[in-house]
Design a protein around this motif. Structure first.
Motif, PDB file in Angstrom:
ATOM      1  N   CYS A 264     -91.771 -46.588  21.558  1.00 23.23           N
ATOM      2  CA  CYS A 264     -92.931 -45.349  22.195  1.00 23.23           C
ATOM      3  C   CYS A 264     -93.344 -44.775  20.990  1.00 23.23           C
ATOM      4  O   CYS A 264     -92.678 -44.560  20.068  1.00 23.23           O
ATOM      5  N   CYS A 269     -90.126 -39.651  24.531  1.00 29.96           N
ATOM      6  CA  CYS A 269     -90.998 -40.103  25.680  1.00 29.96           C
ATOM      7  C   CYS A 269     -90.071 -40.648  26.865  1.00 29.96           C
ATOM      8  O   CYS A 269     -88.991 -41.030  27.054  1.00 29.96           O
ATOM      9  N   HIS A 271     -91.551 -41.900  29.502  1.00 32.23           N
ATOM     10  CA  HIS A 271     -92.502 -42.993  30.202  1.00 32.23           C
ATOM     11  C   HIS A 271     -93.147 -42.683  31.193  1.00 32.23           C
ATOM     12  O   HIS A 271     -93.252 -43.499  32.279  1.00 32.23           O
ATOM     13  N   CYS A 277     -96.937 -45.381  25.247  1.00 31.06           N
ATOM     14  CA  CYS A 277     -95.610 -45.499  25.963  1.00 31.06           C
ATOM     15  C   CYS A 277     -95.589 -47.204  26.126  1.00 31.06           C
ATOM     16  O   CYS A 277     -96.182 -47.834  26.701  1.00 31.06           O
ATOM     17  N   ALA A 278     -94.304 -47.530  25.332  1.00 30.99           N
ATOM     18  CA  ALA A 278     -94.179 -49.131  25.251  1.00 30.99           C
ATOM     19  C   ALA A 278     -93.531 -49.494  26.746  1.00 30.99           C
ATOM     20  O   ALA A 278     -93.660 -50.714  27.162  1.00 30.99           O
ATOM     21  N   VAL A 279     -93.013 -48.593  27.501  1.00 29.56           N
ATOM     22  CA  VAL A 279     -92.395 -48.986  28.872  1.00 29.56           C
ATOM     23  C   VAL A 279     -93.306 -49.190  29.614  1.00 29.56           C
ATOM     24  O   VAL A 279     -93.770 -50.259  30.675  1.00 29.56           O
TER      25      VAL A 279
HETATM   26 ZN   LIG Z   1     -92.217 -44.455  26.887  1.00 27.31          ZN
END
Ligand SMILES: [Zn+2]
Ligand SMILES: Nc1nc2c(ncn2[C@@H]2O[C@H](COP(=O)(O)OP(=O)(O)OP(=O)(O)O)[C@@H](O)[C@H]2O)c(=O)[nH]1
Ligand SMILES: [Mg+2]
Length: 311
Positions: A264, A269, A271, A277-279
């Motif tokens: 992220c 983060c 999320h 944001c990687a999620v």
């Molecule tokens: Zn995130």
């Protein structure tokens, strides 16, 4: 000082097993130091305690609790701040769930898993009553297995009634202290009866009217497995009230999301609506389940999680 393991407790009396395998009954000697944890029960099943024998060799006094390797708690009631220690010194926390009669919502499953994560106890899920699964139930089962296996939780599908899947499960319990938890009526005691022949724990049919369990098991109890290890049967839980977590803590307790945190953009983060944001991107790829993410948001926003699905 002799050492003993707490096998069962009824509130004021404790049933203990000494290191050399003898059964004794004990009471607390005065007030014990409880490691700063405010709980409704000072001593829990699974605790290791120092004892002093009384003149009757079957009776003893508990003089101290050895430091706990871990423990798992639930809030005494949903709105209560008091905690109840379900069990201590656990190797694996097993959530027993059934797809129907009674159903188990993902909100309930997730609150159980969060609690296990918070106390650093490996958790697994057992879907019992596979013999009752029709087409719709099978679909739901596959959906749940996909969600929780992807999140990293081993899932087992069994039937206490027919014995299907029980040998594989029993193998995984060996030499460990295993906690069985879940709603009333999902078949925790029936399953333990299957796993430990001759045990004969009390079980009872669901209420015809509500289709839910009738809280047959009233005290947690620890049972020895034939090939080593223990299994702890517990009273059914209606809801798994979480202790209060802050936002940042909560991000640690969804392991599949926590693993993505380094990707992220922001190190802290949550999320929710942060850019990069990687999620949130993982939701589109399907590597994080939308159902789990929805429950995560509900908890982080302090809302009640939906308990309406499949119940
Ligand atoms: Zn995130
Ligand atoms: N068809 C079917 N019935 C089962 C199975 N496992 C348990 N049951 C039945 O479900 C009912 C409830 O089982 P229990 O073992 O008493 O449930 P429990 O989870 O221990 O419930 P509490 O002690 O109230 O928390 C009983 O009538 C069991 O015979 C199963 O695999 N298949
Ligand atoms: Mg029971």
């Amino acid at each position: 000082m002799p050492l003993a393991r707490v096998i069962r407790s009824t509130g004021s009396w404790y049933f203990l097993e000494t290191e050399d395998g003898r059964s004794v009954e004990g009471r607390l000697k005065g007030r014990l130091r409880t490691q700063g944890l405010k709980a409704t029960n000072p001593v829990a099943v699974g605790d290791m305690v120092d004892i002093e024998f009384e003149s009757d060799p079957g009776l003893c006094l508990i003089t101290a609790i050895r430091p706990r390797r871990n423990y798992i708690v639930r809030r005494a009631t949903k709105l209560s701040h008091r905690l109840h220690i379900i069990a201590a010194n656990i190797d694996t926390a097993w959530l027993v769930a059934s797809i129907s009669r009674p159903g188990t919502s993902t909100g309930f499953i997730d609150r159980f898993l969060i609690t296990a994560e918070a106390y650093h106890i490996p958790a697994c899920i057992i879907f019992n009553k596979s013999d009752l699964n029709g087409e719709a139930e099978l679909k739901r089962l596959q959906w749940l297995e996909e969600i929780y296996a992807t999140a990293g939780y081993p899932c087992f599908c069994v039937s206490a009634l027919t014995g299907q899947g029980v040998p594989e499960l029993t193998e995984r319990l060996k030499d460990k202290v295993n906690l069985f938890s879940g709603h009333s009526g999902v078949g925790k005691s029936e399953l333990i009866n299957r796993i430990v022949p001759g045990l004969n724990l009390k079980t009872a049919p669901l209420s015809d009217y509500y289709g839910k369990g009738i809280h047959t098991t009233t005290f947690a109890g620890m049972h020895r497995l034939q090939n080593g290890g223990y299994i702890i049967d517990t009273p059914g839980i209606r809801e798994f009230g979480l202790r209060n977590f802050n936002r940042e803590e909560l991000t640690h307790y969804f392991p599949e999301m926590f693993r993505l945190l380094p990707e992220c953009r922001f190190y802290n983060c949550t999320h929710t609506n942060e850019p990069g944001c990687a999620v949130i991107s993982a939701l589109d790829k399907g590597t994080v389940s939308r159902e789990r993410y929805r429950n995560y948001l509900n908890i982080i926003n302090g809302e009640e999680m939906e308990e309406t699905d499949w119940e």
